[in-house]
Design a protein around this motif. Structure first.
Motif, PDB file in Angstrom:
ATOM      1  N   MET A   1       0.841  -1.178   0.000  1.00 31.95           N
ATOM      2  CA  MET A   1       0.000   0.000   0.000  1.00 31.95           C
ATOM      3  C   MET A   1       0.887   1.242   0.000  1.00 31.95           C
ATOM      4  SD  MET A   1      -2.866   1.085   2.779  1.00 31.95           S
ATOM      5  CE  MET A   1      -4.415   1.309   1.971  1.00 31.95           C
ATOM      6  N   ASP A   2       0.481   2.269  -0.740  1.00 32.71           N
ATOM      7  CA  ASP A   2       1.263   3.495  -0.830  1.00 32.71           C
ATOM      8  C   ASP A   2       1.188   4.281   0.470  1.00 32.71           C
ATOM      9  OD1 ASP A   2       1.935   3.005  -3.436  1.00 32.71           O
ATOM     10  OD2 ASP A   2       0.249   4.116  -4.277  1.00 32.71           O
ATOM     11  N   ASP A   3       2.274   4.977   0.765  1.00 34.29           N
ATOM     12  CA  ASP A   3       2.303   5.869   1.912  1.00 34.29           C
ATOM     13  C   ASP A   3       1.416   7.060   1.595  1.00 34.29           C
ATOM     14  OD1 ASP A   3       2.870   7.569   3.996  1.00 34.29           O
ATOM     15  OD2 ASP A   3       5.012   7.703   3.591  1.00 34.29           O
ATOM     16  N   PRO A   4       0.439   7.382   2.453  1.00 34.30           N
ATOM     17  CA  PRO A   4      -0.449   8.510   2.171  1.00 34.30           C
ATOM     18  C   PRO A   4       0.305   9.815   1.973  1.00 34.30           C
ATOM     19  CG  PRO A   4      -1.243   7.295   4.083  1.00 34.30           C
ATOM     20  CD  PRO A   4       0.081   6.718   3.695  1.00 34.30           C
ATOM     21  N   ALA A   5       1.445   9.959   2.611  1.00 34.53           N
ATOM     22  CA  ALA A   5       2.199  11.202   2.484  1.00 34.53           C
ATOM     23  C   ALA A   5       2.669  11.429   1.061  1.00 34.53           C
ATOM     24  CB  ALA A   5       3.387  11.198   3.433  1.00 34.53           C
ATOM     25  N   THR A   6       2.849  10.366   0.291  1.00 34.36           N
ATOM     26  CA  THR A   6       3.336  10.528  -1.075  1.00 34.36           C
ATOM     27  C   THR A   6       2.221  10.822  -2.056  1.00 34.36           C
ATOM     28  OG1 THR A   6       3.254   8.153  -1.470  1.00 34.36           O
ATOM     29  CG2 THR A   6       5.350   9.061  -0.693  1.00 34.36           C
ATOM     30  N   SER A   7       0.968  10.825  -1.617  1.00 29.47           N
ATOM     31  CA  SER A   7      -0.143  11.159  -2.495  1.00 29.47           C
ATOM     32  C   SER A   7      -0.193  12.651  -2.771  1.00 29.47           C
ATOM     33  CB  SER A   7      -1.478  10.706  -1.888  1.00 29.47           C
ATOM     34  OG  SER A   7      -1.490   9.307  -1.765  1.00 29.47           O
ATOM     35  N   ALA A   8       0.398  13.456  -1.896  1.00 30.98           N
ATOM     36  CA  ALA A   8       0.463  14.891  -2.136  1.00 30.98           C
ATOM     37  C   ALA A   8       1.264  15.101  -3.419  1.00 30.98           C
ATOM     38  CB  ALA A   8       1.122  15.606  -0.958  1.00 30.98           C
ATOM     39  N   LYS A   9       0.820  16.046  -4.254  1.00 30.42           N
ATOM     40  CA  LYS A   9       1.422  16.225  -5.562  1.00 30.42           C
ATOM     41  C   LYS A   9       2.679  17.084  -5.534  1.00 30.42           C
ATOM     42  CE  LYS A   9      -3.147  15.934  -7.490  1.00 30.42           C
ATOM     43  NZ  LYS A   9      -4.314  16.667  -7.866  1.00 30.42           N
ATOM     44  N   ASN A  10       2.678  18.097  -4.749  1.00 26.96           N
ATOM     45  CA  ASN A  10       3.736  19.091  -4.727  1.00 26.96           C
ATOM     46  C   ASN A  10       4.824  18.676  -3.730  1.00 26.96           C
ATOM     47  OD1 ASN A  10       5.134  21.457  -3.743  1.00 26.96           O
ATOM     48  ND2 ASN A  10       3.566  22.708  -4.722  1.00 26.96           N
ATOM     49  N   PRO A  11       6.095  18.729  -4.124  1.00 29.36           N
ATOM     50  CA  PRO A  11       7.165  18.345  -3.190  1.00 29.36           C
ATOM     51  C   PRO A  11       7.161  19.181  -1.907  1.00 29.36           C
ATOM     52  CG  PRO A  11       8.080  18.821  -5.361  1.00 29.36           C
ATOM     53  CD  PRO A  11       6.617  19.089  -5.432  1.00 29.36           C
ATOM     54  N   HIS A  12       6.754  20.441  -2.006  1.00 29.29           N
ATOM     55  CA  HIS A  12       6.684  21.287  -0.814  1.00 29.29           C
ATOM     56  C   HIS A  12       5.575  20.804   0.113  1.00 29.29           C
ATOM     57  CE1 HIS A  12       9.627  24.026  -2.415  1.00 29.29           C
ATOM     58  NE2 HIS A  12       8.940  24.104  -3.538  1.00 29.29           N
ATOM     59  N   GLU A  13       4.468  20.355  -0.471  1.00 29.86           N
ATOM     60  CA  GLU A  13       3.374  19.825   0.339  1.00 29.86           C
ATOM     61  C   GLU A  13       3.773  18.508   0.993  1.00 29.86           C
ATOM     62  OE1 GLU A  13      -0.054  19.692  -2.183  1.00 29.86           O
ATOM     63  OE2 GLU A  13      -0.258  21.875  -2.193  1.00 29.86           O
ATOM     64  N   ILE A  14       4.541  17.689   0.281  1.00 26.93           N
ATOM     65  CA  ILE A  14       5.021  16.429   0.848  1.00 26.93           C
ATOM     66  C   ILE A  14       5.918  16.728   2.047  1.00 26.93           C
ATOM     67  CG2 ILE A  14       6.467  14.400   0.428  1.00 26.93           C
ATOM     68  CD1 ILE A  14       5.430  14.498  -2.499  1.00 26.93           C
ATOM     69  N   ALA A  15       6.828  17.699   1.889  1.00 25.84           N
ATOM     70  CA  ALA A  15       7.724  18.066   2.991  1.00 25.84           C
ATOM     71  C   ALA A  15       6.932  18.652   4.156  1.00 25.84           C
ATOM     72  CB  ALA A  15       8.770  19.069   2.500  1.00 25.84           C
ATOM     73  N   LEU A  16       5.970  19.504   3.853  1.00 29.56           N
ATOM     74  CA  LEU A  16       5.141  20.107   4.898  1.00 29.56           C
ATOM     75  C   LEU A  16       4.358  19.025   5.637  1.00 29.56           C
ATOM     76  CD1 LEU A  16       4.063  22.628   6.306  1.00 29.56           C
ATOM     77  CD2 LEU A  16       2.345  22.800   4.492  1.00 29.56           C
ATOM     78  N   LEU A  17       3.820  18.086   4.901  1.00 27.61           N
ATOM     79  CA  LEU A  17       3.071  16.990   5.518  1.00 27.61           C
ATOM     80  C   LEU A  17       3.974  16.170   6.432  1.00 27.61           C
ATOM     81  CD1 LEU A  17       0.395  15.528   5.781  1.00 27.61           C
ATOM     82  CD2 LEU A  17       0.978  14.245   3.711  1.00 27.61           C
ATOM     83  N   GLY A  18       5.213  15.963   6.034  1.00 26.92           N
ATOM     84  CA  GLY A  18       6.159  15.244   6.891  1.00 26.92           C
ATOM     85  C   GLY A  18       6.404  15.985   8.199  1.00 26.92           C
ATOM     86  N   ARG A  19       6.525  17.315   8.115  1.00 27.35           N
ATOM     87  CA  ARG A  19       6.722  18.108   9.333  1.00 27.35           C
ATOM     88  C   ARG A  19       5.477  18.075  10.212  1.00 27.35           C
ATOM     89  NH1 ARG A  19       9.091  21.270   5.437  1.00 27.35           N
ATOM     90  NH2 ARG A  19       7.498  22.901   5.477  1.00 27.35           N
ATOM     91  N   VAL A  20       4.302  18.109   9.581  1.00 30.86           N
ATOM     92  CA  VAL A  20       3.048  18.027  10.344  1.00 30.86           C
ATOM     93  C   VAL A  20       2.968  16.688  11.059  1.00 30.86           C
ATOM     94  CG1 VAL A  20       0.530  17.873  10.151  1.00 30.86           C
ATOM     95  CG2 VAL A  20       1.762  19.674   8.926  1.00 30.86           C
ATOM     96  N   ARG A  21       3.255  15.607  10.358  1.00 29.08           N
ATOM     97  CA  ARG A  21       3.190  14.271  10.972  1.00 29.08           C
ATOM     98  C   ARG A  21       4.156  14.144  12.148  1.00 29.08           C
ATOM     99  NH1 ARG A  21       1.750   9.540   8.338  1.00 29.08           N
ATOM    100  NH2 ARG A  21       0.198   9.845   6.735  1.00 29.08           N
ATOM    101  N   ALA A  22       5.363  14.691  11.997  1.00 32.59           N
ATOM    102  CA  ALA A  22       6.336  14.643  13.096  1.00 32.59           C
ATOM    103  C   ALA A  22       5.817  15.412  14.302  1.00 32.59           C
ATOM    104  CB  ALA A  22       7.682  15.216  12.636  1.00 32.59           C
ATOM    105  N   TYR A  23       5.227  16.573  14.054  1.00 31.79           N
ATOM    106  CA  TYR A  23       4.679  17.371  15.150  1.00 31.79           C
ATOM    107  C   TYR A  23       3.510  16.643  15.819  1.00 31.79           C
ATOM    108  CZ  TYR A  23       2.227  20.955  17.705  1.00 31.79           C
ATOM    109  OH  TYR A  23       1.584  21.646  18.706  1.00 31.79           O
ATOM    110  N   LEU A  24       2.637  16.064  15.026  1.00 34.84           N
ATOM    111  CA  LEU A  24       1.489  15.350  15.594  1.00 34.84           C
ATOM    112  C   LEU A  24       1.951  14.190  16.470  1.00 34.84           C
ATOM    113  CD1 LEU A  24      -0.981  15.253  12.553  1.00 34.84           C
ATOM    114  CD2 LEU A  24      -0.945  16.863  14.470  1.00 34.84           C
ATOM    115  N   GLU A  25       2.943  13.474  16.008  1.00 34.24           N
ATOM    116  CA  GLU A  25       3.463  12.345  16.789  1.00 34.24           C
ATOM    117  C   GLU A  25       4.082  12.826  18.103  1.00 34.24           C
ATOM    118  OE1 GLU A  25       6.831   8.879  16.421  1.00 34.24           O
ATOM    119  OE2 GLU A  25       5.803   9.507  14.596  1.00 34.24           O
ATOM    120  N   ALA A  26       4.859  13.890  18.036  1.00 31.63           N
ATOM    121  CA  ALA A  26       5.531  14.397  19.234  1.00 31.63           C
ATOM    122  C   ALA A  26       4.558  15.027  20.226  1.00 31.63           C
ATOM    123  CB  ALA A  26       6.600  15.423  18.841  1.00 31.63           C
TER     124      ALA A  26
END
Length: 91
Positions: A1-26
């Motif tokens: 199954m694909d990682d949902p984070a990679t469904s974002a189209k824009n590389p900046h959105e992918i990076a932003l989503l990664g930062r959001v996920r890290a913050y949510l986890e912490a």
């Protein structure tokens, strides 16, 4: 199954989503609570994961909340360390 984070189209959105996920986890904040806090949209994070393109204004609001949120978490850690040192000094 694909990682949902990679469904974002824009590389900046992918990076932003990664930062959001890290913050949510912490922080322990749920994705829906984060979305409501940032822009009143509880589906914000899941929609970005599904490829929703976000406006610059929304991305800016997310970035601001991440900065403020990480700062709050750092303050909590500092307070905890200070309290631990105080307890140790008394004991």
């Amino acid at each position: 199954m694909d990682d949902p984070a990679t469904s974002a189209k824009n590389p900046h959105e992918i990076a932003l989503l990664g930062r959001v996920r890290a913050y949510l986890e912490a922080s322990g904040i749920t994705p829906s609570a984060f979305g409501k806090l940032v822009c009143g949209d509880p589906k914000l994070v899941s929609d970005i994961e599904k490829g929703r393109e976000i406006r610059l204004a929304t991305a800016t609001r997310i970035e601001i909340e991440l900065r403020v949120g990480w700062s709050r978490l750092a303050d909590i850690v500092d307070q905890h360390r200070t309290a631990s040192r105080t307890v140790s000094a008394v004991a």
